[in-house]
Scaffold this active site. Structure first.
Site, short mmCIF file in Angstrom:
data_model
loop_
_atom_site.label_atom_id
_atom_site.label_comp_id
_atom_site.label_asym_id
_atom_site.label_seq_id
_atom_site.Cartn_x
_atom_site.Cartn_y
_atom_site.Cartn_z
N LEU A 14 0.82 -1.28 -0.07
CA LEU A 14 -0.05 -0.10 -0.04
C LEU A 14 0.73 1.18 -0.02
CD1 LEU A 14 -2.90 -0.93 2.33
CD2 LEU A 14 -2.65 -0.97 0.06
N HIS A 15 1.25 1.64 -1.23
CA HIS A 15 2.35 2.99 -1.53
C HIS A 15 1.02 3.87 -1.47
CE1 HIS A 15 1.96 2.88 -5.85
NE2 HIS A 15 1.94 1.36 -5.59
N LEU A 16 1.60 5.20 -2.12
CA LEU A 16 0.97 6.28 -2.15
C LEU A 16 -0.53 6.34 -3.07
CD1 LEU A 16 0.53 9.13 -0.83
CD2 LEU A 16 1.94 9.99 -2.65
N THR A 19 -2.99 3.76 -1.94
CA THR A 19 -3.39 4.35 -0.57
C THR A 19 -4.55 5.47 -0.77
OG1 THR A 19 -1.69 3.58 0.75
CG2 THR A 19 -3.03 5.36 1.44
N GLU A 87 -3.81 -1.68 -9.70
CA GLU A 87 -2.61 -2.13 -10.15
C GLU A 87 -2.54 -3.42 -10.59
OE1 GLU A 87 0.32 -1.54 -6.95
OE2 GLU A 87 0.32 0.53 -7.51
#
Length: 87
Positions: A14-16, A19, A87
């Site tokens: 959960l990167h930017l 998120t 993604e």
């Protein structure tokens, strides 16, 4: 209160970007939405709170919703996470 166990599929965790998508969905609901991973609890309506939880690919999380629209919130946010958050 409703709960659901989920596994994070995103290769980068959960990167930017994912998120931000998760938070944008969570803020649509009045219910409190929490993400629990290990001993860490994050507010799903706060980007900084989720990023601070350092959720990685393959991590098992528990999504907890509590409030008037908890069922709808759980279904929407869990569905987004299960879809891979774009993604």
């Amino acid at each position: 209160m409703v709960r659901k166990q989920l596994r994070i599929k995103n290769i980068s965790g959960l990167h930017l970007r994912p998120t931000g998508m998760l938070c944008n969905e969570a803020i649509k609901y009045q219910s409190s939405i929490q993400i629990v991973t290990g001993s860490t609890t994050a507010n799903a309506k706060s980007v900084l709170s989720i990023l601070g939880a350092c959720v990685k690919c393959g991590d098992e999380i528990e999504l907890i919703c509590e409030g008037n629209d908890e069922e709808e919130a759980l279904a929407a946010v869990a569905g987004l996470i299960e879809s891979g958050l774009g993604e």
